[in-house]
Design an enzyme around this catalytic site. Structure first.
Site, PDB file in Angstrom:
ATOM      1  N   PHE A 144      -0.546  -0.309  -1.270  1.00 53.58           N
ATOM      2  CA  PHE A 144      -0.723   1.109  -1.732  1.00 53.58           C
ATOM      3  C   PHE A 144      -0.455   2.319  -0.462  1.00 53.58           C
ATOM      4  CE2 PHE A 144      -4.532   0.591   0.795  1.00 53.58           C
ATOM      5  CZ  PHE A 144      -4.818   1.783   1.382  1.00 53.58           C
ATOM      6  N   LYS A 179       7.150  -4.236  -8.276  1.00 53.73           N
ATOM      7  CA  LYS A 179       5.678  -4.187  -8.616  1.00 53.73           C
ATOM      8  C   LYS A 179       4.884  -3.497  -7.485  1.00 53.73           C
ATOM      9  CE  LYS A 179       1.863  -5.273  -8.611  1.00 53.73           C
ATOM     10  NZ  LYS A 179       0.862  -4.390  -8.296  1.00 53.73           N
ATOM     11  N   GLU A 192      -0.918  -0.703  -7.853  1.00 52.57           N
ATOM     12  CA  GLU A 192      -1.435   0.025  -9.029  1.00 52.57           C
ATOM     13  C   GLU A 192      -2.452   1.191  -8.662  1.00 52.57           C
ATOM     14  OE1 GLU A 192      -2.269  -2.688  -7.449  1.00 52.57           O
ATOM     15  OE2 GLU A 192      -4.385  -3.563  -7.796  1.00 52.57           O
ATOM     16  N   SER A 243      -1.980  -7.247   2.099  1.00 49.51           N
ATOM     17  CA  SER A 243      -3.013  -7.840   2.931  1.00 49.51           C
ATOM     18  C   SER A 243      -2.643  -9.298   3.350  1.00 49.51           C
ATOM     19  CB  SER A 243      -4.241  -7.989   2.463  1.00 49.51           C
ATOM     20  OG  SER A 243      -4.498  -8.263   1.175  1.00 49.51           O
ATOM     21  N   CYS A 296       0.102  -0.003   8.541  1.00 48.96           N
ATOM     22  CA  CYS A 296      -0.176  -1.476   9.144  1.00 48.96           C
ATOM     23  C   CYS A 296       0.178  -1.387  10.692  1.00 48.96           C
ATOM     24  CB  CYS A 296       0.806  -2.512   8.538  1.00 48.96           C
ATOM     25  SG  CYS A 296       2.739  -1.997   8.435  1.00 48.96           S
ATOM     26  N   GLU A 328      -9.589  -6.600   9.910  1.00 51.32           N
ATOM     27  CA  GLU A 328      -8.741  -5.477   9.669  1.00 51.32           C
ATOM     28  C   GLU A 328      -9.717  -4.352   8.991  1.00 51.32           C
ATOM     29  OE1 GLU A 328      -5.305  -5.549   6.890  1.00 51.32           O
ATOM     30  OE2 GLU A 328      -4.250  -4.124   7.949  1.00 51.32           O
TER      31      GLU A 328
HETATM   32  P1  NAD Z   1      -3.083  -5.705  -1.001  1.00 55.00           P
HETATM   33  O1  NAD Z   1      -2.930  -7.178  -0.551  1.00 55.00           O
HETATM   34  O2  NAD Z   1      -4.437  -5.516  -1.711  1.00 55.00           O
HETATM   35  O3  NAD Z   1      -2.251  -5.294  -2.284  1.00 55.00           O
HETATM   36  C1  NAD Z   1      -0.725  -5.458  -2.115  1.00 55.00           C
HETATM   37  C2  NAD Z   1      -0.161  -5.802  -3.444  1.00 55.00           C
HETATM   38  O4  NAD Z   1      -0.652  -7.081  -3.967  1.00 55.00           O
HETATM   39  C3  NAD Z   1      -0.410  -4.902  -4.479  1.00 55.00           C
HETATM   40  O5  NAD Z   1       0.746  -4.683  -5.190  1.00 55.00           O
HETATM   41  C4  NAD Z   1      -1.532  -5.498  -5.388  1.00 55.00           C
HETATM   42  O6  NAD Z   1      -1.278  -5.370  -6.856  1.00 55.00           O
HETATM   43  C5  NAD Z   1      -1.134  -6.924  -5.167  1.00 55.00           C
HETATM   44  N1  NAD Z   1      -2.278  -7.907  -5.277  1.00 55.00           N
HETATM   45  C6  NAD Z   1      -3.438  -7.472  -5.034  1.00 55.00           C
HETATM   46  N2  NAD Z   1      -4.438  -8.720  -5.146  1.00 55.00           N
HETATM   47  C7  NAD Z   1      -3.573  -9.793  -5.652  1.00 55.00           C
HETATM   48  C8  NAD Z   1      -3.795 -11.082  -6.280  1.00 55.00           C
HETATM   49  N3  NAD Z   1      -5.157 -11.484  -5.902  1.00 55.00           N
HETATM   50  N4  NAD Z   1      -2.997 -11.586  -6.369  1.00 55.00           N
HETATM   51  C9  NAD Z   1      -1.518 -11.223  -6.460  1.00 55.00           C
HETATM   52  N5  NAD Z   1      -1.341  -9.947  -6.069  1.00 55.00           N
HETATM   53  C10 NAD Z   1      -2.447  -9.160  -5.836  1.00 55.00           C
HETATM   54  O7  NAD Z   1      -2.871  -4.656  -0.024  1.00 55.00           O
HETATM   55  P2  NAD Z   1      -3.279  -3.037  -0.043  1.00 55.00           P
HETATM   56  O8  NAD Z   1      -4.672  -2.827  -0.112  1.00 55.00           O
HETATM   57  O9  NAD Z   1      -2.426  -2.336  -1.335  1.00 55.00           O
HETATM   58  O10 NAD Z   1      -2.320  -2.740   1.347  1.00 55.00           O
HETATM   59  C11 NAD Z   1      -3.088  -2.483   2.429  1.00 55.00           C
HETATM   60  C12 NAD Z   1      -2.576  -4.207   3.241  1.00 55.00           C
HETATM   61  O11 NAD Z   1      -1.335  -3.993   3.232  1.00 55.00           O
HETATM   62  C13 NAD Z   1      -3.288  -3.829   4.749  1.00 55.00           C
HETATM   63  O12 NAD Z   1      -3.729  -5.314   4.667  1.00 55.00           O
HETATM   64  C14 NAD Z   1      -1.989  -3.732   5.304  1.00 55.00           C
HETATM   65  O13 NAD Z   1      -2.106  -4.129   6.855  1.00 55.00           O
HETATM   66  C15 NAD Z   1      -0.883  -4.215   4.471  1.00 55.00           C
HETATM   67  N6  NAD Z   1       0.279  -3.716   4.970  1.00 55.00           N
HETATM   68  C16 NAD Z   1       1.153  -4.527   5.722  1.00 55.00           C
HETATM   69  C17 NAD Z   1       2.317  -4.037   6.229  1.00 55.00           C
HETATM   70  C18 NAD Z   1       3.306  -4.939   6.955  1.00 55.00           C
HETATM   71  O14 NAD Z   1       4.398  -4.556   7.324  1.00 55.00           O
HETATM   72  N7  NAD Z   1       3.068  -6.028   7.494  1.00 55.00           N
HETATM   73  C19 NAD Z   1       2.968  -2.928   5.770  1.00 55.00           C
HETATM   74  C20 NAD Z   1       2.074  -1.920   4.711  1.00 55.00           C
HETATM   75  C21 NAD Z   1       0.850  -2.590   4.602  1.00 55.00           C
END
Ligand code: NAD
Length: 505
Positions: free
Chosen positions: A158, A182, A185, A235, A290, A390
């Site tokens: 997000f 994808k 959401e 994450s 991040c 985090e």
């Molecule tokens: P998230 O892991 O909750 O979601 C990421 C994606 O995975 C979304 O599209 C979501 O719909 C999907 N998703 C969520 N739960 C899932 C599941 N159980 N099974 C399969 N897919 C699933 O992350 P977020 O809250 O959207 O974003 C924040 C996180 O992203 C933080 O941990 C941040 O550090 C990380 N991030 C990392 C980088 C990097 O470059 N390392 C960059 C940006 C964000």
């Protein structure tokens, strides 16, 4: 007034498949909020495996023609997309602010970093040139070239609804692949806007598709036999899951995870520069980056002075609606805001000192917004979850250490390895830090060292799974496979039968 009392039914956000919106009547719906207003403004459709299959089928059909289009023609489409994006980026920034909450200037900043990858990717004919070796053996030449992998899936978080997809899709498309994105959401409209703009730029239908949803949609992509590669950012627990599931399904996968980024401050550093950097990197985008700095590691005796300087600067920050010229916006959802705020209670319980408590912020915005002001917590024990987990919000921790060595050991003992920075005027110490720290991206007097587009982006340890980073030449490697061709044009005197293993000569 309660949320449900708002008169108009919220806007529906459909998928984008085969060049057009696709809105299945029977879809499950997810809420999308305007975080500064605290109201639901839209419903996003969640894909079933059947909807994902429809998007992958469109991408599969479109692949051969896009792959075989001349490089010059692919460049024309992507260049036109770059021009349209550049002209209309304010529209996209408004969409990002309206669903993510970050302030408009920051939304424009993320678009600029995405555009930078697009501009890098436009030079793809140079990167995909391949290699040629003449006369490796008598009358034998070898050349190699790279081909696209096919249908590529991109699953994004997000916090950068435009930039993170743009870390991947310009490179994937330039290399001749088709894409199913994808997006999160929580803020899905930026992806839809980009999809419509690609179509306007002349991208053939089916080359770029967007499906929305949750685990059901993601799993359908991971399991789909026609998806060749998966690029994930999110994450750490989900990144680890994606990496294993995609690899098990035989796909190429890169999965970037979470972070806990430290800023090591040596006693000789310019503390005004450090305080500015800590505030910018800790609270920009409400800490939902991040590469945000979440821990300042102060080598004594500077901690008291540094905490005072950071506190002084925090007093001048304006938290509020990102459309009102504030410094920092709300958090993305109420649930996320409450989770981040719970770490402040935990800090009290674990014996840390809460110097500035963001829960008492007076925002420049309506009361229902998902507000949490900048928070500073000093003397955080390294055993506290405030330190180890985090938080992903506007919470900056300070840990005090006695020496450089203690600081580096602390950083290296953590689970994550995304970004880090050292602040010092000592070149030797900075050089030593680069060699000793176990982190993928390092800043020297630079707090958020996100590499430019022609270097690649990626962390170490629990911050990235898979061996290929995002964008840069590593991005092109991820989205292509190499072929090596050995060629001989024998004359009439070719040598007859020889069962020996071919060797040079
Ligand atoms: P998230 O892991 O909750 O979601 C990421 C994606 O995975 C979304 O599209 C979501 O719909 C999907 N998703 C969520 N739960 C899932 C599941 N159980 N099974 C399969 N897919 C699933 O992350 P977020 O809250 O959207 O974003 C924040 C996180 O992203 C933080 O941990 C941040 O550090 C990380 N991030 C990392 C980088 C990097 O470059 N390392 C960059 C940006 C964000």
């Amino acid at each position: 007034m309660s949320e449900s009392a708002t008169a108009a039914p919220p806007e529906r956000i459909p998928h984008w498949i085969d060049g057009s919106p696709f809105d299945p009547v029977d879809a499950r719906l997810g809420p999308v909020y305007d975080p500064a207003l605290g109201v639901r403004t839209a419903s996003v459709v969640f894909a079933t495996p059947g909807h994902v299959d429809r998007a992958v089928a469109a991408a599969t059909r479109a692949f051969p023609a896009w792959r075989d289009l001349s490089m010059a023609r692919r460049q024309v489409v992507l260049f036109r997309f770059r021009e349209l994006l550049n002209d209309r980026k304010d529209e996209l920034a408004a969409i990002i602010t309206g669903q993510h909450g970050k302030v408009l200037s920051d939304a424009l900043g993320e678009i600029a970093r995405g555009q930078e990858v697009l501009e890098f990717a436009l030079g793809f004919p140079e990167i995909l040139k391949g290699a040629f070796s003449r006369n490796v053996s008598s009358g034998v030449d070898v050349h190699s070239f790279r081909e696209p992998v096919g249908v590529t899936a991109v699953i994004s978080p997000f916090n950068f609804p435009a930039m993170v997809p743009m870390w991947f899709f310009p490179v994937a498309l330039a290399a001749g692949n088709t894409v199913v994105l994808k997006p999160s959401e929580k803020d899905p409209s930026a992806a839809m806007w980009l999809a419509a703009l690609l179509t306007e730029a002349g991208l053939p239908d089916g080359v770029f598709n967007v499906v929305h949803g949750d685990k059901t949609a993601v799993d359908a992509l991971l399991e789909h036999p026609d998806v060749a590669s998966v690029s994930f950012v999110g994450s750490t627990p989900i990144a680890s899951y994606i990496y294993e599931a995609a690899a098990r399904a035989g796909k190429r996968v890169q999965a970037l995870g979470g972070a806990k980024n430290h800023m090591l401050v040596l006693p000789d550093a310019d503390l005004d520069l450090v305080a500015d950097a800590a505030v910018n990197a800790g609270f920009g985008s409400a800490g939902e980056r991040c590469m945000a700095v979440s821990v300042v590691v102060a080598v004594e005796p500077v901690a008291d002075t540094l905490v005072a300087k950071i506190t002084e600067r925090m007093a001048g920050l304006r938290t509020g609606d990102g459309r009102r010229g504030c410094d920092m916006g709300p958090l993305v959802t109420r649930e996320h805001r409450d989770k981040v705020a719970s770490f402040i209670d935990l800090a009290h319980r674990d014996g840390a000192v809460v110097v500035v408590d963001g829960r008492s912020v007076v925002p420049d915005g309506v009361p229902g917004g998902f507000w949490l002001g900048p928070t500073l917590i000093d003397r955080v024990p390294s055993t506290s979850k405030v330190y180890t987990e985090e938080i992903f919000g506007p919470v900056l921790s300070v840990v005090r250490v006695a020496s450089y060595e203690e600081g580096v050991d602390l950083i290296n003992s953590g689970a994550f390895g995304n970004g880090t920075a050292i602040f010092t005027n000592d070149g030797g110490a900075a050089r030593r830090f680069q060699n000793e720290v176990q982190v993928g991206m390092i800043g020297v007097n630079v707090p958020i060292p996100v590499p430019v587009a022609y270097h690649s982006f990626g962390g170490w340890k629990a911050s990235a799974f898979g061996d290929t980073k995002a964008y840069g030449t590593q991005g092109f490697h991820f989205f292509t496979r190499e072929k090596a061709v050995t060629t001989r044009w024998p004359g009439p005197d070719h040598g007859g039968i020889d069962l020996g293993f071919p060797s040079t000569g």
